[in-house]
Design a protein around this motif. Structure first.
Motif, PDB file in Angstrom:
ATOM      1  N   TRP A  15      -2.096   6.474   0.565  1.00  0.00           N
ATOM      2  CA  TRP A  15      -3.544   6.355   0.422  1.00  0.00           C
ATOM      3  C   TRP A  15      -3.855   5.157  -0.460  1.00  0.00           C
ATOM      4  N   SER A  16      -4.942   4.459  -0.169  1.00  0.00           N
ATOM      5  CA  SER A  16      -5.342   3.338  -1.020  1.00  0.00           C
ATOM      6  C   SER A  16      -6.847   3.133  -0.915  1.00  0.00           C
ATOM      7  N   ASP A  17      -7.377   2.349  -1.868  1.00  0.00           N
ATOM      8  CA  ASP A  17      -8.806   2.078  -1.842  1.00  0.00           C
ATOM      9  C   ASP A  17      -9.067   0.715  -1.202  1.00  0.00           C
ATOM     10  N   TYR A  19      -9.999   4.831   3.862  1.00  0.00           N
ATOM     11  CA  TYR A  19      -9.791   3.974   2.693  1.00  0.00           C
ATOM     12  C   TYR A  19     -10.969   4.143   1.734  1.00  0.00           C
ATOM     13  N   SER A  64      -4.765  12.724  -1.404  1.00  0.00           N
ATOM     14  CA  SER A  64      -5.915  11.926  -1.809  1.00  0.00           C
ATOM     15  C   SER A  64      -5.474  10.694  -2.583  1.00  0.00           C
ATOM     16  N   TYR A  65      -6.361   9.704  -2.630  1.00  0.00           N
ATOM     17  CA  TYR A  65      -6.106   8.487  -3.381  1.00  0.00           C
ATOM     18  C   TYR A  65      -6.031   8.778  -4.878  1.00  0.00           C
ATOM     19  N   GLU A  66      -6.786   9.785  -5.348  1.00  0.00           N
ATOM     20  CA  GLU A  66      -6.868  10.088  -6.777  1.00  0.00           C
ATOM     21  C   GLU A  66      -5.521  10.498  -7.367  1.00  0.00           C
ATOM     22  N   ILE A  91      -2.353   9.875  -5.707  1.00  0.00           N
ATOM     23  CA  ILE A  91      -1.211   9.269  -5.028  1.00  0.00           C
ATOM     24  C   ILE A  91      -0.244   8.578  -5.986  1.00  0.00           C
ATOM     25  N   GLN A 115       0.819  -1.203   0.000  1.00  0.00           N
ATOM     26  CA  GLN A 115       0.000   0.000   0.000  1.00  0.00           C
ATOM     27  C   GLN A 115       0.857   1.260   0.000  1.00  0.00           C
TER      28      GLN A 115
END
Length: 328
Positions: free
Chosen positions: A76-78, A112, A283-285, A287, A73
């Motif tokens: 950030w991750s989903d 997450y 943000s995850y978007e 990363i 990871q």
């Protein structure tokens, strides 16, 4: 690292925000922190469901998939996760779907992002009894479409966080048995992952892309990491290695794949390399979007070496798969 006294979702979120700064530039420590945070969050979700619906009505295992399962990871991750439970009649289905939804909510509260493709235990596809999981895996293999094989590859990168790991091991044995009976499936698996964008041009330049408002970037995960991840997943399938972590898969490959095994340290350096540029992402978007114009000449050269080694790994993997399928 100081841990929260009471594990409410908000307190766990606060613990994440205050503690992750200490580990965000160290691959091993960062992923150990993610493991601990996810485990605590899921336990809190189980407690919430238990208080309303009673204790789980059957033995079960909660497992993560994707980068969390592979111990890869970023900051950030989903979410990618599922549930498997012991049941002969699926009467417990409603309970475990309720639990899956609560887990998805809990992980989202902690930070997450929910999976766009709904690869979560809140979805019936990823929350099933052991018998139903067995049947679904068989159906995926028999249909042999691009989508069902993609589901199977996603599932194979899985690791139990809470519960009995043998439930997941039994399902992976189903995959291995099918591959033993039909080795040509490996060719279909390779076709499923071989599509990738070229990252280095004919003059040795890095090929950049645009993602929305972000220009001159390389998607580090899709373009640079995935050739390693995909290759070792395929080799793990062929060599019947159940471990989901890419670095562990490298270690467990047979000695005859020495040229592949030599690339383990390259991948380990790559995992550490990416963290240099992600510390300030919010943000995850964004990363995985690496801004090429911010790299030094040495960093660009290092990045090209990772890309070239990944391309070489794909070729070595294809050669081994072809050999296993009786092709020259």
């Amino acid at each position: 690292m100081k841990q929260p006294m009471v594990n409410t979702y908000e307190q766990l979120k606060g613990w994440r925000m205050s503690s992750i700064e200490q580990v965000k530039y160290d691959h091993t420590k960062l992923n150990e922190f993610h493991d601990e945070l996810i485990t605590k969050t899921v336990k809190a979700a189980i407690e919430n469901v238990t208080s309303e619906w009673g204790p789980p009505p059957a033995h079960f295992a909660f497992f993560m998939m994707g980068s969390a399962a592979r111990f890869e990871q970023a900051l950030w991750s989903d979410q990618d996760h599922g549930l498997v439970y012991l049941s002969t009649n699926d009467r417990e289905k409603d309970y475990f779907l309720k639990l899956g939804k609560e887990i998805s909510t809990a992980l989202a509260c902690v930070g997450y992002v929910r999976c766009d493709g709904l690869v979560m235990a809140s979805s019936e596809r990823w929350c099933k009894s052991l018998l139903s999981w067995n049947a679904q895996i068989q159906d995926w293999i028999e249909e042999e479409s691009f989508e069902t094989l993609r589901h199977l590859l996603t599932f194979f990168d899985s690791r139990v966080f809470i519960g009995n790991p043998s439930l997941l091991d039994e399902l992976k044995d189903v995959i291995f048995l099918n591959l033993k009976e039909n080795p040509s499936l490996m060719q279909r698996f390779y076709e499923n992952v071989e599509r990738r964008k070229k990252a280095i041009g004919v003059f040795g330049q890095l090929l950049v892309e645009s993602y929305g408002s972000h220009h001159n970037v390389i998607h580090l995960k899709n373009t640079v990491l995935f050739p390693y991840v995909n290759s070792l997943r395929l080799l793990a399938l062929q060599e019947q290695i159940k471990a989901p972590e890419t670095l562990v898969r490298f270690e467990q490959l047979p000695d005859q794949l020495i040229e592949v095994k030599k690339l383990r340290e390259t991948f380990a350096r790559l995992l550490q390399f990416r963290l240099r540029f992600q510390g300030n992402e919010q943000s995850y978007e964004t990363i995985h979007l690496l801004k090429v114009d911010k790299l030094t000449s040495n960093e660009k050269q290092e990045l090209k070496e990772y890309i070239r080694s990944g391309a070489r790994l794909y070729k070595l993997t294809k050669k081994h798969i072809d050999k296993g399928c009786g092709m020259k």
